[in-house]
Design a protein around this motif. Structure first.
Motif, short mmCIF file in Angstrom:
data_model
loop_
_atom_site.label_atom_id
_atom_site.label_comp_id
_atom_site.label_asym_id
_atom_site.label_seq_id
_atom_site.Cartn_x
_atom_site.Cartn_y
_atom_site.Cartn_z
N PHE A 46 0.73 -1.18 0.06
CA PHE A 46 0.00 0.05 0.16
C PHE A 46 0.89 1.49 0.03
O PHE A 46 1.98 1.16 0.42
N GLN A 94 -7.06 11.62 8.35
CA GLN A 94 -7.90 10.20 8.87
C GLN A 94 -7.37 9.37 7.33
O GLN A 94 -8.22 9.51 6.51
N TYR A 95 -7.07 8.20 7.84
CA TYR A 95 -7.01 7.06 6.74
C TYR A 95 -8.37 6.28 6.72
O TYR A 95 -8.61 5.69 7.91
N ILE A 96 -8.75 6.07 5.51
CA ILE A 96 -10.01 5.61 5.28
C ILE A 96 -9.73 4.01 4.93
O ILE A 96 -10.43 3.07 5.09
N ARG A 97 -8.93 4.06 3.80
CA ARG A 97 -8.72 2.56 3.27
C ARG A 97 -7.09 2.61 2.62
O ARG A 97 -6.74 3.86 2.39
N PRO A 98 -6.59 1.21 2.50
CA PRO A 98 -5.25 1.38 1.95
C PRO A 98 -5.16 2.05 0.55
O PRO A 98 -6.19 1.69 -0.26
N ALA A 99 -4.30 2.76 0.16
CA ALA A 99 -4.10 3.27 -1.29
C ALA A 99 -3.27 2.22 -2.05
O ALA A 99 -2.19 2.00 -2.06
N THR A 100 -3.92 1.96 -3.13
CA THR A 100 -3.45 1.11 -4.23
C THR A 100 -3.98 1.62 -5.48
O THR A 100 -4.96 2.18 -5.57
N ALA A 119 -10.92 5.72 -5.62
CA ALA A 119 -11.45 5.29 -4.35
C ALA A 119 -10.71 6.08 -3.40
O ALA A 119 -9.80 6.58 -3.35
N CYS A 137 -9.28 7.43 -0.04
CA CYS A 137 -8.63 6.63 0.89
C CYS A 137 -8.05 7.44 2.11
O CYS A 137 -7.77 6.94 3.03
N ALA A 138 -8.03 8.71 2.29
CA ALA A 138 -7.92 9.59 3.15
C ALA A 138 -8.55 10.70 3.38
O ALA A 138 -8.96 11.48 2.23
#
Length: 139
Positions: free
Chosen positions: A50, A84-90, A124, A126-127
């Motif tokens: 990530f 605030q991190y929401i989901r991993p960034a890929t 998506a 992500c943060a």
């Protein structure tokens, strides 16, 4: 009026050694907003594949400051920000879109949404970050 345009903003970004290291570029600038993009590559990832949180924080901080510069002028400094991190960034590209929420005489409050864009262009979230940027002009 800030006296800045997209070309000048990109030159300022290019003068930052760390921005060059991560390969950042400005893709939108003006009117209380700025967008910073970074191509996702292996060197910017953590051990699970990530994008490293530090890269997301960098992108948020810099896009927040550039957005504030469109309303406060070119002499600005980040006073502080939270993320605030929401989901991993890929994916293929990290996109940091910052928008000024409020500008006063000496500071601006700015929100930044960070997205990871896939090869097909789908984004998506992500943060999310928010920061305060201070005018560095002498009084």
């Amino acid at each position: 009026m800030s006296g800045l345009d997209m070309q000048v903003a990109q030159k300022v970004l290019d003068s930052q050694p760390f921005s060059g290291l991560v390969g950042a570029r400005i893709t939108a600038f003006g009117g209380g907003a700025a967008t910073l993009e970074v191509d996702i590559r292996q060197e910017l990832q953590q051990q699970n594949g990530f994008v490293h949180g530090g890269v997301l924080s960098y992108a948020a901080d810099n896009s927040i400051t550039f957005a504030a510069g469109t309303t406060l002028g070119p002499a600005v400094l980040t006073g502080g920000f939270s993320i605030q991190y929401i989901r991993p960034a890929t994916g293929r590209t990290l996109i940091a879109r910052a928008t000024v929420v409020h500008t006063g005489r000496r500071q601006a409050v700015v929100r930044c949404d960070l997205f990871a864009a896939a090869d097909d262009g789908a984004e998506a979230l992500c943060a999310v970050a928010q920061g305060t940027v201070l005018s560095a002009r002498t009084q």
